[in-house]
Design a protein around this motif. Structure first.
Motif, PDB file in Angstrom:
ATOM      1  N   ILE A   1       0.822  -1.218   0.000  1.00 19.22           N
ATOM      2  CA  ILE A   1       0.000   0.000   0.000  1.00 19.22           C
ATOM      3  C   ILE A   1       0.849   1.257   0.000  1.00 19.22           C
ATOM      4  O   ILE A   1       0.534   2.224  -0.703  1.00 19.22           O
ATOM      5  N   SER A   2       1.948   1.265   0.748  1.00 19.72           N
ATOM      6  CA  SER A   2       2.769   2.479   0.827  1.00 19.72           C
ATOM      7  C   SER A   2       3.449   2.781  -0.503  1.00 19.72           C
ATOM      8  O   SER A   2       3.670   3.944  -0.844  1.00 19.72           O
ATOM      9  N   GLY A   3       3.760   1.727  -1.267  1.00 22.92           N
ATOM     10  CA  GLY A   3       4.376   1.943  -2.573  1.00 22.92           C
ATOM     11  C   GLY A   3       3.451   2.684  -3.521  1.00 22.92           C
ATOM     12  O   GLY A   3       3.898   3.529  -4.310  1.00 22.92           O
ATOM     13  N   GLU A   4       2.156   2.421  -3.446  1.00 21.12           N
ATOM     14  CA  GLU A   4       1.207   3.126  -4.309  1.00 21.12           C
ATOM     15  C   GLU A   4       1.046   4.578  -3.897  1.00 21.12           C
ATOM     16  O   GLU A   4       0.828   5.451  -4.728  1.00 21.12           O
TER      17      GLU A   4
ATOM     18  N   THR B   1       4.239   6.465  -5.208  1.00 17.05           N
ATOM     19  CA  THR B   1       4.293   6.677  -6.661  1.00 17.05           C
ATOM     20  C   THR B   1       3.084   7.439  -7.190  1.00 17.05           C
ATOM     21  O   THR B   1       3.089   7.884  -8.341  1.00 17.05           O
ATOM     22  N   GLY B   2       2.046   7.580  -6.387  1.00 18.06           N
ATOM     23  CA  GLY B   2       0.842   8.253  -6.837  1.00 18.06           C
ATOM     24  C   GLY B   2      -0.137   7.349  -7.565  1.00 18.06           C
ATOM     25  O   GLY B   2      -1.208   7.799  -8.002  1.00 18.06           O
ATOM     26  N   MET B   3       0.195   6.051  -7.686  1.00 17.87           N
ATOM     27  CA  MET B   3      -0.681   5.122  -8.371  1.00 17.87           C
ATOM     28  C   MET B   3      -2.012   4.937  -7.633  1.00 17.87           C
ATOM     29  O   MET B   3      -3.018   4.559  -8.231  1.00 17.87           O
TER      30      MET B   3
ATOM     31  N   ALA C   1       3.470   6.017   4.990  1.00 23.36           N
ATOM     32  CA  ALA C   1       4.901   5.996   4.696  1.00 23.36           C
ATOM     33  C   ALA C   1       5.465   4.594   4.907  1.00 23.36           C
ATOM     34  O   ALA C   1       5.108   3.910   5.869  1.00 23.36           O
ATOM     35  N   ALA C   2       6.355   4.183   4.010  1.00 18.38           N
ATOM     36  CA  ALA C   2       6.935   2.844   4.098  1.00 18.38           C
ATOM     37  C   ALA C   2       7.751   2.675   5.367  1.00 18.38           C
ATOM     38  O   ALA C   2       7.635   1.659   6.065  1.00 18.38           O
TER      39      ALA C   2
ATOM     40  N   LYS D   1     -10.839   5.782   3.674  1.00 21.91           N
ATOM     41  CA  LYS D   1     -12.049   6.427   3.182  1.00 21.91           C
ATOM     42  C   LYS D   1     -12.074   7.925   3.507  1.00 21.91           C
ATOM     43  O   LYS D   1     -12.589   8.719   2.715  1.00 21.91           O
ATOM     44  N   ARG D   2     -11.515   8.307   4.624  1.00 24.49           N
ATOM     45  CA  ARG D   2     -11.683   9.682   5.120  1.00 24.49           C
ATOM     46  C   ARG D   2     -10.570  10.632   4.695  1.00 24.49           C
ATOM     47  O   ARG D   2     -10.768  11.849   4.729  1.00 24.49           O
ATOM     48  N   ARG D   3      -9.418  10.089   4.331  1.00 19.43           N
ATOM     49  CA  ARG D   3      -8.308  10.969   3.971  1.00 19.43           C
ATOM     50  C   ARG D   3      -8.176  11.092   2.468  1.00 19.43           C
ATOM     51  O   ARG D   3      -8.529  10.192   1.709  1.00 19.43           O
ATOM     52  N   ASP D   4      -7.618  12.219   2.028  1.00 24.25           N
ATOM     53  CA  ASP D   4      -7.354  12.416   0.619  1.00 24.25           C
ATOM     54  C   ASP D   4      -6.210  11.514   0.178  1.00 24.25           C
ATOM     55  O   ASP D   4      -5.286  11.237   0.948  1.00 24.25           O
ATOM     56  N   ALA D   5      -6.269  11.102  -1.076  1.00 25.67           N
ATOM     57  CA  ALA D   5      -5.196  10.272  -1.628  1.00 25.67           C
ATOM     58  C   ALA D   5      -3.969  11.115  -1.965  1.00 25.67           C
ATOM     59  O   ALA D   5      -2.885  10.619  -2.017  1.00 25.67           O
TER      60      ALA D   5
END
Length: 274
Positions: free
Chosen positions: A98-101, A104-106, A191-192, A270-274
């Motif tokens: 999950i942290s990798g996405e 990278t913004g994926m 964060a990783a 769900k509650r935080r911005d990506a």
């Protein structure tokens, strides 16, 4: 003079994104990561390597001094000894998934395709759990195949029983659940570095800290805390012991840790911005 307008055709199949398609998408992403291959390779190499080392290096004189209860379970313990390091590897992988996405913004592309977000998170958890479970079962079963003939030649009973089969499945179940537990922590922290530190802290460092505190204090209730830690219950699932707990109680302990991390991670997602 009228102008003919060509009818437009709606490709509804492209707009109808089903959950199996989300799972398939997450599987494609998961298997394409280099960290996936190297993590499971580490679990395999360390698991089988440590089992082989323990099986061949333990002398017969030590085996002869073991009480009957320890002798009957030592083969399975040797087969799952690499689980101690395997749990750390899959915990790191769970965070990186999950942290990798996020780095990278994926993750924004994933959420653009699936605005509800939760199906993406659930699909990641399913793919991660199934893969870690399968690897855990394979490594533990292969470890037993190595340890059984070696230790039986040194006087240990290495018959394959129903308890052995359940221990092999339990090892896979624990690796699957602990990877999802780490996925939840990675989603909470994003964060990783922070996610890995938190996951390894709970799985590896927390039991050490609790034992140190127990040795320095005389608090009665604190002595029972190690029994409810995820790593203690996980080791018991792989053929070890955890106080007087039944196997289903150890499963429940690991499942509760995993569920709490997963649910909190889903809420944050769900509650935080990506």
């Amino acid at each position: 003079m009228s102008t003919a307008v060509a009818p437009t055709t709606r490709h509804t199949s492209l707009g109808h994104l089903t959950f199996p398609r989300v799972v398939r998408s997450e599987w494609i992403k998961f298997r394409s990561l280099r960290s996936t291959f190297w993590t499971y390779a580490i679990v395999l190499i360390l698991g089988l390597g440590i089992t082989t080392l323990v099986s061949f290096s333990i002398p017969e004189s030590v085996i002869g001094q073991m009480p009957p209860s320890a002798r009957s379970s030592f083969v399975m313990s040797a087969a799952s000894f690499g689980l101690l390091f395997g749990q750390l590897a899959v915990a790191v992988l769970g965070v990186l998934v999950i942290s990798g996405e996020y780095s990278t913004g994926m993750i924004r592309s994933s959420f653009a395709a699936v605005p509800r977000r939760t199906p993406v998170f659930v699909a990641k958890a399913i793919v991660l759990f199934v893969c870690s479970f399968v690897v855990g079962v394979v490594v533990t079963a292969a470890g037993y195949a190595i340890a059984a003939p070696v230790l039986s030649g040194k006087g240990l009973d290495a018959d394959f029983t129903q308890g052995t089969a359940w221990a092999i499945l339990g090892a896979g179940l624990y690796l699957g659940l602990v990877s999802v537990f780490a996925l939840g922590l990675g989603t909470i922290l994003r964060a990783a570095a922070g996610g890995i530190a938190a996951a390894l802290g709970v799985v590896f460092l927390l039991p050490i800290i609790v034992n140190i505190v127990n040795s320095l204090t005389d608090i009665e209730w604190l002595k029972h805390v190690p029994e409810y830690l995820i790593s203690t219950a996980g080791q018991a699932l792989a053929g070890g012991t955890n106080a007087d707990f039944e196997p289903w109680q150890n499963v429940l302990i690991v499942a509760v840790w995993t569920a709490v991390s997963f649910v909190v991670g889903a809420v944050f997602l769900k509650r935080r911005d990506a």
